[in-house]
Design a protein around this motif. Sequence first.
Motif, mmCIF file in Angstrom:
data_model
loop_
_atom_site.group_PDB
_atom_site.id
_atom_site.type_symbol
_atom_site.label_atom_id
_atom_site.label_comp_id
_atom_site.label_asym_id
_atom_site.label_seq_id
_atom_site.Cartn_x
_atom_site.Cartn_y
_atom_site.Cartn_z
ATOM 1 N N SER A 37 -12.710 -1.563 7.355
ATOM 2 C CA SER A 37 -13.074 -0.688 6.225
ATOM 3 C C SER A 37 -11.943 0.257 5.888
ATOM 4 N N ASN A 38 -11.368 0.867 6.910
ATOM 5 C CA ASN A 38 -10.274 1.808 6.653
ATOM 6 C C ASN A 38 -9.104 1.112 5.967
ATOM 7 N N ALA A 39 -8.823 -0.105 6.402
ATOM 8 C CA ALA A 39 -7.716 -0.842 5.802
ATOM 9 C C ALA A 39 -8.029 -1.154 4.338
ATOM 10 N N SER A 40 -9.277 -1.525 4.098
ATOM 11 C CA SER A 40 -9.659 -1.843 2.727
ATOM 12 C C SER A 40 -9.716 -0.574 1.864
ATOM 13 N N ASP A 41 -10.150 0.551 2.463
ATOM 14 C CA ASP A 41 -10.112 1.837 1.738
ATOM 15 C C ASP A 41 -8.667 2.178 1.367
ATOM 16 N N ALA A 42 -7.758 1.908 2.297
ATOM 17 C CA ALA A 42 -6.337 2.229 2.059
ATOM 18 C C ALA A 42 -5.803 1.403 0.883
ATOM 19 N N ALA A 43 -6.272 0.156 0.778
ATOM 20 C CA ALA A 43 -5.875 -0.680 -0.359
ATOM 21 C C ALA A 43 -6.462 -0.119 -1.650
ATOM 22 N N ASP A 44 -7.738 0.263 -1.602
ATOM 23 C CA ASP A 44 -8.406 0.844 -2.773
ATOM 24 C C ASP A 44 -7.681 2.100 -3.250
ATOM 25 N N LYS A 45 -7.318 2.944 -2.279
ATOM 26 C CA LYS A 45 -6.667 4.211 -2.639
ATOM 27 C C LYS A 45 -5.293 3.961 -3.278
ATOM 28 N N LEU A 46 -4.592 2.974 -2.749
ATOM 29 C CA LEU A 46 -3.278 2.675 -3.337
ATOM 30 C C LEU A 46 -3.438 2.144 -4.759
ATOM 31 N N SER A 79 -3.489 -4.676 10.446
ATOM 32 C CA SER A 79 -2.426 -4.151 9.576
ATOM 33 C C SER A 79 -2.844 -4.195 8.120
ATOM 34 N N ASP A 80 -2.451 -3.177 7.388
ATOM 35 C CA ASP A 80 -2.684 -3.230 5.942
ATOM 36 C C ASP A 80 -1.427 -2.773 5.233
ATOM 37 N N ASN A 81 -1.322 -3.126 3.949
ATOM 38 C CA ASN A 81 -0.214 -2.618 3.136
ATOM 39 C C ASN A 81 -0.780 -1.719 2.037
ATOM 40 N N GLY A 82 -1.681 -0.849 2.478
ATOM 41 C CA GLY A 82 -2.319 0.093 1.548
ATOM 42 C C GLY A 82 -1.534 1.384 1.415
ATOM 43 N N ILE A 83 -2.258 2.471 1.246
ATOM 44 C CA ILE A 83 -1.649 3.759 0.907
ATOM 45 C C ILE A 83 -0.791 4.345 2.028
ATOM 46 N N GLY A 84 -1.131 4.043 3.296
ATOM 47 C CA GLY A 84 -0.366 4.570 4.421
ATOM 48 C C GLY A 84 -0.562 6.052 4.657
ATOM 49 N N MET A 85 0.071 6.560 5.705
ATOM 50 C CA MET A 85 -0.053 7.990 6.030
ATOM 51 C C MET A 85 1.320 8.568 6.362
ATOM 52 N N SER A 86 1.497 9.824 5.980
ATOM 53 C CA SER A 86 2.697 10.551 6.399
ATOM 54 C C SER A 86 2.431 11.108 7.802
ATOM 55 N N GLU A 92 -3.500 15.149 10.783
ATOM 56 C CA GLU A 92 -4.758 15.702 10.291
ATOM 57 C C GLU A 92 -5.900 14.682 10.346
ATOM 58 N N HIS A 93 -5.672 13.487 9.812
ATOM 59 C CA HIS A 93 -6.767 12.520 9.699
ATOM 60 C C HIS A 93 -7.147 11.878 11.018
ATOM 61 N N LEU A 94 -6.190 11.755 11.937
ATOM 62 C CA LEU A 94 -6.498 11.076 13.196
ATOM 63 C C LEU A 94 -6.585 12.063 14.362
ATOM 64 N N GLY A 95 -6.824 13.323 14.042
ATOM 65 C CA GLY A 95 -6.935 14.311 15.118
ATOM 66 C C GLY A 95 -8.095 15.260 14.923
ATOM 67 N N VAL A 125 -18.421 7.106 13.077
ATOM 68 C CA VAL A 125 -17.440 7.204 14.149
ATOM 69 C C VAL A 125 -16.055 6.864 13.631
ATOM 70 N N GLY A 126 -16.005 6.076 12.567
ATOM 71 C CA GLY A 126 -14.743 5.787 11.902
ATOM 72 C C GLY A 126 -13.651 5.300 12.834
ATOM 73 N N PHE A 127 -12.489 5.829 12.593
ATOM 74 C CA PHE A 127 -11.295 5.427 13.324
ATOM 75 C C PHE A 127 -11.475 5.537 14.847
ATOM 76 N N TYR A 128 -12.168 6.587 15.273
ATOM 77 C CA TYR A 128 -12.273 6.844 16.715
ATOM 78 C C TYR A 128 -13.014 5.739 17.468
ATOM 79 N N GLY A 173 2.245 1.029 4.519
ATOM 80 C CA GLY A 173 0.905 0.782 5.055
ATOM 81 C C GLY A 173 0.790 1.121 6.521
ATOM 82 N N THR A 174 -0.264 0.594 7.139
ATOM 83 C CA THR A 174 -0.627 1.035 8.479
ATOM 84 C C THR A 174 -0.894 -0.138 9.418
ATOM 85 N N ASP A 175 -0.357 -0.052 10.633
ATOM 86 C CA ASP A 175 -0.727 -0.994 11.697
ATOM 87 C C ASP A 175 -1.505 -0.210 12.748
HETATM 88 P P1 ADP Z 1 -13.378 7.927 6.989
HETATM 89 O O1 ADP Z 1 -12.886 6.553 6.729
HETATM 90 O O2 ADP Z 1 -14.861 8.043 6.899
HETATM 91 O O3 ADP Z 1 -12.667 8.985 6.189
HETATM 92 P P2 ADP Z 1 -12.179 7.489 9.548
HETATM 93 O O4 ADP Z 1 -12.325 8.144 10.870
HETATM 94 O O5 ADP Z 1 -12.482 6.039 9.493
HETATM 95 O O6 ADP Z 1 -13.062 8.292 8.535
HETATM 96 O O7 ADP Z 1 -10.713 7.701 9.044
HETATM 97 C C1 ADP Z 1 -10.193 9.027 8.958
HETATM 98 C C2 ADP Z 1 -9.091 9.111 7.946
HETATM 99 O O8 ADP Z 1 -7.902 8.527 8.481
HETATM 100 C C3 ADP Z 1 -9.333 8.379 6.660
HETATM 101 O O9 ADP Z 1 -10.080 9.148 5.749
HETATM 102 C C4 ADP Z 1 -7.905 8.147 6.171
HETATM 103 O O10 ADP Z 1 -7.431 9.306 5.515
HETATM 104 C C5 ADP Z 1 -7.130 7.960 7.450
HETATM 105 N N1 ADP Z 1 -6.965 6.537 7.747
HETATM 106 C C6 ADP Z 1 -7.591 5.813 8.695
HETATM 107 N N2 ADP Z 1 -7.169 4.534 8.690
HETATM 108 C C7 ADP Z 1 -6.254 4.431 7.694
HETATM 109 C C8 ADP Z 1 -5.444 3.345 7.161
HETATM 110 N N3 ADP Z 1 -5.518 2.112 7.639
HETATM 111 N N4 ADP Z 1 -4.607 3.657 6.140
HETATM 112 C C9 ADP Z 1 -4.520 4.905 5.642
HETATM 113 N N5 ADP Z 1 -5.241 5.948 6.095
HETATM 114 C C10 ADP Z 1 -6.108 5.716 7.098
#
Ligand code: ADP
Length: 568
Positions: A37-46, A79-86, A92-95, A125-128, A173-175
């Motif tokens: 889902s996160n990978a597909s969200d990243a594609a959507d956002k890009l 792996s995705d080639n979506g929006i990626g993260m700085s 912020e997002h993974l902590g 629970v998302g990423f965690y 993108g993100t691996d």
């Molecule tokens: P949610 O998807 O509900 O926001 P997650 O815990 O799944 O919560 O992810 C937290 C955040 O981490 C996402 O909102 C996004 O900003 C960032 N993130 C996670 N995976 C990716 C990814 N593959 N590419 C870009 N950003 C990501």
Amino acid sequence: AVHKETHGFQTEVKQLLNLMAHSLYSHKEVFLRELISNASDAADKLRFKALSDASLFEDDGQLRVRLHIDKDKRTLTISDNGIGMSRDEAIEHLGTIAQSGTRQFFSHLSGDQAKDSQLIGQFGVGFYSAFIVADKVTVVSRAAGQSADRGVCWESDGTGSFTVEDVHKAGRGTDVILHLKEGEDEYLDDWQLRSVIGKYSDHISVPVELWKEGEPAQGEGENAIPATEGHWEQVNRATALWTRSPKEITDEEYQEFYKHLSHDFENPVAWSHNRVEGTQEYTSLLYVPTKAPWDMWNREQKHGLKLYVQRVFIMDDAEQFMPTYLRFVKGVLDSNDLPLNVSREILQDNKVTAQLRKACTKRVLGMLAKLAKDDADKYQLFWNEFGNVLKEGPAEDYGHKEEIAKLLRFASTHNDSDVQNVSLEQYVSRMKEKQEKIYYIVADSYAAAKNSPHLELLRKKGVEVLLMWDRVDEWLLSHLSDFDGKQLISVTRGDLALGELEDEESRKQHEEAQKEFASLVERLQSALGDKVKKVTISHRLTETPSCVVTDAYGMSTQMMKLMQAAGQ
Ligand code: ADP
Ligand code: MG
């Protein structure tokens, strides 16, 4: 400059990580759903961001998600080639957990694993969730539009802290690299993985690809991780579910899509999928969950639909398309009439929004009416979870008052139980021959309602009374004065008009009593003085000698208690 730093997880993240390992093990494969889902969200956002800046696609416009197994290293990489993260975004997002009300959420947990796992699922629970199966997770990412040396490598063992350092990453993108725990070898098995992924990613709109060993790769760009001979093979359908024809979508597919949307572990109670063409063109896919979210009464609760415009993802939680009393509905709305550059501000005050909101509201009310008709047991489960929210309806949405009223369920003297399962239609169908009104009582509790002396006469006459004790009931009744042309009337009102129900004999008795007790009434009136408005002889009691009532146009007793509690 590698610039390696160690950061502690936010306290709530630590708590979540702790809980997850224990409570979610029986649902462990959700990690795949979340990461895909996160990978597909990243594609959507890009794709969304590229609407205004096409250069973000760099030279790689084919968005996709890839999964790769390395048996020797025991890793599974998504792996995705979506929006990626700085670097900052990764920290912020993974902590941290961004969701509002996170602290309250933890206070809701009971320690009962089955219940908690449901809650944790809804919380997201998302990423965690990666740490359910991995004892180390490495994330390598580079934001779209940044140069290759602005990559970040985030790494953690999922206990207290994580590290970040600068790295070079050629592809955008993100691996996400999962170092699998001992015993999680099933995720290293190609066939096993294929079947799980099929289930979680069929409806995802980007292709999900697996590495197929054997035939040599052809035209693989920089992202060709595998060192083995082979090629990428698409394993999902990669068509957004709602764009397909309802006739060819199975229940399982609808259910799986719901879980993807909602992060829920349970199936929805009902759904409604509609494609509308003509003056308005849109597709809606709306779901009613089985269980209420833990934060349904939290004012900041995120709710609303996932909005797409012409298949392009625009935003999550677009609350403009669903009234507040239907805030439990999850779903997707894909409009052809809204502009692609639509923002929350534009949505706020927009004719198309208003039309879509009306249409979606009708759909949900229709879906609930159908559920009530086709499967009363299921409807009852829905009512038990969401009835109190639906009761806000008549106040919020006067236009749909009739439809909402039909969906309401109450306890009643007919059943002698606190189960709220009597509809107003049922009540009306059971009304006594000369009965003109719908009688109800609102009290502090079921017991107080059921045992109220105000019910005595009606019970004796066999007239049904609806019993209410929920906080929202007075609010509901102040906006629902009639149903099917019949007035709803509280039995605590002073002039309880029984109309034709009153027979000649009791009227006579009443007159005699009035004469007989005139002097008693006078004495009581002067003894009580200003404390009461009036003392009268009542015919409504059969066993209890006296009771307090309110006058016909005054506040009900329950409303008065509410006002007193509020310090009025
Ligand atoms: P949610 O998807 O509900 O926001 P997650 O815990 O799944 O919560 O992810 C937290 C955040 O981490 C996402 O909102 C996004 O900003 C960032 N993130 C996670 N995976 C990716 C990814 N593959 N590419 C870009 N950003 C990501
Ligand atoms: Mg997510």
